[in-house]
Enzyme design. Structure first.
Site, PDB file in Angstrom:
ATOM      1  N   CYS A   1      24.013  -9.907   0.096  1.00  0.00           N
ATOM      2  CA  CYS A   1      23.268  -9.872   1.365  1.00  0.00           C
ATOM      3  C   CYS A   1      24.251  -9.625   2.506  1.00  0.00           C
ATOM      4  O   CYS A   1      25.257 -10.322   2.616  1.00  0.00           O
ATOM      5  CB  CYS A   1      22.557 -11.208   1.545  1.00  0.00           C
ATOM      6  SG  CYS A   1      21.932 -11.466   3.219  1.00  0.00           S
TER       7      CYS A   1
ATOM      8  N   THR B   1      -7.123   5.874   3.568  1.00  0.00           N
ATOM      9  CA  THR B   1      -7.024   4.559   2.932  1.00  0.00           C
ATOM     10  C   THR B   1      -8.313   4.278   2.174  1.00  0.00           C
ATOM     11  O   THR B   1      -9.401   4.632   2.626  1.00  0.00           O
ATOM     12  CB  THR B   1      -6.677   3.456   3.962  1.00  0.00           C
ATOM     13  OG1 THR B   1      -6.654   2.194   3.296  1.00  0.00           O
ATOM     14  CG2 THR B   1      -7.639   3.408   5.126  1.00  0.00           C
TER      15      THR B   1
ATOM     16  N   HIS C   1       2.595  -3.819   5.447  1.00  0.00           N
ATOM     17  CA  HIS C   1       2.939  -4.147   4.057  1.00  0.00           C
ATOM     18  C   HIS C   1       4.429  -4.011   3.783  1.00  0.00           C
ATOM     19  O   HIS C   1       4.831  -3.865   2.631  1.00  0.00           O
ATOM     20  CB  HIS C   1       2.138  -3.263   3.092  1.00  0.00           C
ATOM     21  CG  HIS C   1       0.675  -3.596   3.050  1.00  0.00           C
ATOM     22  ND1 HIS C   1      -0.287  -2.751   2.556  1.00  0.00           N
ATOM     23  CD2 HIS C   1       0.010  -4.710   3.458  1.00  0.00           C
ATOM     24  CE1 HIS C   1      -1.485  -3.334   2.656  1.00  0.00           C
ATOM     25  NE2 HIS C   1      -1.333  -4.509   3.214  1.00  0.00           N
TER      26      HIS C   1
ATOM     27  N   CYS D   1      16.485 -11.171   1.972  1.00  0.00           N
ATOM     28  CA  CYS D   1      17.339 -12.100   1.220  1.00  0.00           C
ATOM     29  C   CYS D   1      16.622 -13.419   1.019  1.00  0.00           C
ATOM     30  O   CYS D   1      16.237 -14.083   1.972  1.00  0.00           O
ATOM     31  CB  CYS D   1      18.660 -12.318   1.958  1.00  0.00           C
ATOM     32  SG  CYS D   1      19.680 -13.576   1.180  1.00  0.00           S
TER      33      CYS D   1
HETATM   34  P1  NAD Z   1      -4.889   4.176  -1.954  1.00  0.00           P
HETATM   35  O1  NAD Z   1      -4.008   4.947  -2.877  1.00  0.00           O
HETATM   36  O2  NAD Z   1      -5.675   3.046  -2.494  1.00  0.00           O
HETATM   37  O3  NAD Z   1      -5.925   5.193  -1.298  1.00  0.00           O
HETATM   38  C1  NAD Z   1      -5.514   6.437  -0.788  1.00  0.00           C
HETATM   39  C2  NAD Z   1      -6.709   7.068  -0.091  1.00  0.00           C
HETATM   40  O4  NAD Z   1      -6.257   8.270   0.517  1.00  0.00           O
HETATM   41  C3  NAD Z   1      -7.865   7.419  -1.013  1.00  0.00           C
HETATM   42  O5  NAD Z   1      -9.069   6.946  -0.432  1.00  0.00           O
HETATM   43  C4  NAD Z   1      -7.844   8.962  -1.048  1.00  0.00           C
HETATM   44  O6  NAD Z   1      -9.146   9.515  -1.112  1.00  0.00           O
HETATM   45  C5  NAD Z   1      -7.204   9.291   0.275  1.00  0.00           C
HETATM   46  N1  NAD Z   1      -6.460  10.560   0.313  1.00  0.00           N
HETATM   47  C6  NAD Z   1      -5.673  11.094  -0.648  1.00  0.00           C
HETATM   48  N2  NAD Z   1      -5.123  12.234  -0.228  1.00  0.00           N
HETATM   49  C7  NAD Z   1      -5.554  12.424   1.055  1.00  0.00           C
HETATM   50  C8  NAD Z   1      -5.339  13.439   2.039  1.00  0.00           C
HETATM   51  N3  NAD Z   1      -4.538  14.497   1.797  1.00  0.00           N
HETATM   52  N4  NAD Z   1      -5.959  13.327   3.242  1.00  0.00           N
HETATM   53  C9  NAD Z   1      -6.780  12.269   3.498  1.00  0.00           C
HETATM   54  N5  NAD Z   1      -7.016  11.284   2.602  1.00  0.00           N
HETATM   55  C10 NAD Z   1      -6.419  11.364   1.398  1.00  0.00           C
HETATM   56  O7  NAD Z   1      -3.988   3.737  -0.734  1.00  0.00           O
HETATM   57  P2  NAD Z   1      -4.139   2.602   0.328  1.00  0.00           P
HETATM   58  O8  NAD Z   1      -5.540   2.443   0.766  1.00  0.00           O
HETATM   59  O9  NAD Z   1      -3.075   2.844   1.328  1.00  0.00           O
HETATM   60  O10 NAD Z   1      -3.789   1.304  -0.568  1.00  0.00           O
HETATM   61  C11 NAD Z   1      -2.936   0.605  -0.484  1.00  0.00           C
HETATM   62  C12 NAD Z   1      -1.564   0.189  -0.932  1.00  0.00           C
HETATM   63  O11 NAD Z   1      -0.721   1.152  -1.496  1.00  0.00           O
HETATM   64  C13 NAD Z   1      -0.842  -0.237   0.292  1.00  0.00           C
HETATM   65  O12 NAD Z   1      -0.626  -1.592   0.151  1.00  0.00           O
HETATM   66  C14 NAD Z   1       0.481   0.510   0.321  1.00  0.00           C
HETATM   67  O13 NAD Z   1       1.524  -0.371   0.675  1.00  0.00           O
HETATM   68  C15 NAD Z   1       0.643   1.027  -1.062  1.00  0.00           C
HETATM   69  N6  NAD Z   1       1.218   2.384  -1.206  1.00  0.00           N
HETATM   70  C16 NAD Z   1       1.976   2.953  -0.238  1.00  0.00           C
HETATM   71  C17 NAD Z   1       2.451   4.271  -0.375  1.00  0.00           C
HETATM   72  C18 NAD Z   1       3.312   4.869   0.696  1.00  0.00           C
HETATM   73  O14 NAD Z   1       4.031   4.153   1.371  1.00  0.00           O
HETATM   74  N7  NAD Z   1       3.253   6.197   0.921  1.00  0.00           N
HETATM   75  C19 NAD Z   1       2.134   5.008  -1.503  1.00  0.00           C
HETATM   76  C20 NAD Z   1       1.351   4.402  -2.493  1.00  0.00           C
HETATM   77  C21 NAD Z   1       0.897   3.086  -2.323  1.00  0.00           C
HETATM   78 ZN    ZN Z   2      21.257 -13.684   2.891  1.00  0.00          ZN
END
Ligand code: NAD
Ligand code: ZN
Length: 237
Positions: free
Chosen positions: A135, A176, A108, A116
């Site tokens: 850029c 996730t 992602h 850019c």
């Molecule tokens: P989500 O927030 O939908 O789900 C997070 C999951 O993690 C939940 O099921 C929850 O129960 C579980 N969880 C929470 N704390 C935990 C722990 N300590 N141990 C184990 N499990 C735990 O996240 P997702 O499924 O990654 O959804 C996706 C989108 O969110 C992605 O597209 C991503 O790019 C974006 N995102 C990224 C970040 C990051 O980069 N850290 C943060 C927030 C969102």
């Molecule tokens: Zn450029």
């Protein structure tokens, strides 16, 4: 559990114990925002300033957080696992690479990359994108967007991920929610390939029934346990 070829998928839950909030908090919001207001191409077209400020704040926050025991254990597995290994993350933070992971794909995108729209170049990025910086590749001003895959856009590296899934014999999804496709469907591909599938989450996700095994608890405890078990079994074999 006998494994040679491992694919791991991580989501926001793996970074939660580092202090990076997950996507859908208890209030259904991402850091106070509705997802459709900050994570879609339509939102960026309508209110670019709001979207840039949101990702600028997420990028700046990375300096205040550090990898946790789950990131460290996955980096150890990458280093010490002699067989095929691929870590696929949905996260846009840089905690896996800071922990030392190398065989890693960000499906992602990444906060620390800027894209850019004038020349198509992707450049490593540390500071803010608000204010319309130039850029580094073509010099165009105000054409850089976060190198993040928004809802409605196609994730990166899908061919490589699909190949790894179709050939793996162990698939582990960590922290996730199983709501965001295509990542939510990876377990199906892995199962079809005959892989043993484990889910690690604080609570069973929406995809839980598709896995052979559930491990319920914090990633910071369960991931080091899994990695230790895999490496000891391997050493004993
Ligand atoms: P989500 O927030 O939908 O789900 C997070 C999951 O993690 C939940 O099921 C929850 O129960 C579980 N969880 C929470 N704390 C935990 C722990 N300590 N141990 C184990 N499990 C735990 O996240 P997702 O499924 O990654 O959804 C996706 C989108 O969110 C992605 O597209 C991503 O790019 C974006 N995102 C990224 C970040 C990051 O980069 N850290 C943060 C927030 C969102
Ligand atoms: Zn450029």
């Amino acid at each position: 559990m006998k494994a040679e070829r491992i694919v791991i998928l991580t989501g926001a839950g793996v970074s939660a114990e580092s202090g990076v909030p997950t996507f859908r908090g208890p209030d259904g919001l991402w850091e106070g925002h509705r997802v459709e207001d900050v994570a879609t191409p339509e939102a960026f077209a309508a209110r670019p300033g709001v979207v840039q400020a949101f990702y600028d704040a997420r990028r700046a926050r990375l300096a205040e957080v550090a990898p946790n025991a789950a990131h460290d254990a996955l980096a150890r597995l990458d280093r010490e696992w002699p067989g095929e290994f691929l870590l696929v993350t949905q996260n846009v933070d840089d905690l896996h690479e800071r922990a030392g992971s190398r065989r890693l794909l960000h499906m992602h995108g990444e906060l620390k990359s800027a894209w850019c729209l004038a020349c198509g170049a992707r450049s490593p990025w540390e500071g803010p994108l608000a204010g319309g910086p130039a850029c580094p590749a073509c010099g165009a001003k105000g054409r850089m967007r976060p190198d993040i895959v928004w809802f409605g856009e196609i994730p990166y590296h899908l061919d490589a991920i699909d190949q790894a899934l179709a050939a793996c014999d162990l698939f582990v999804a960590i922290g996730t929610s199983g709501l965001v496709y295509p990542a939510a469907g990876f377990v199906e591909t892995a199962r079809f390939a005959g892989a043993y599938c484990i889910e690690i989450n604080l609570e069973p996700s929406d995809m839980a029934s598709r896995f052979h095994e559930q491990r319920t608890g914090p990633a910071g405890r369960l991931v080091p346990e899994l990695v230790e078990a895999l490496l000891s079994a391997r050493a004993a074999a």
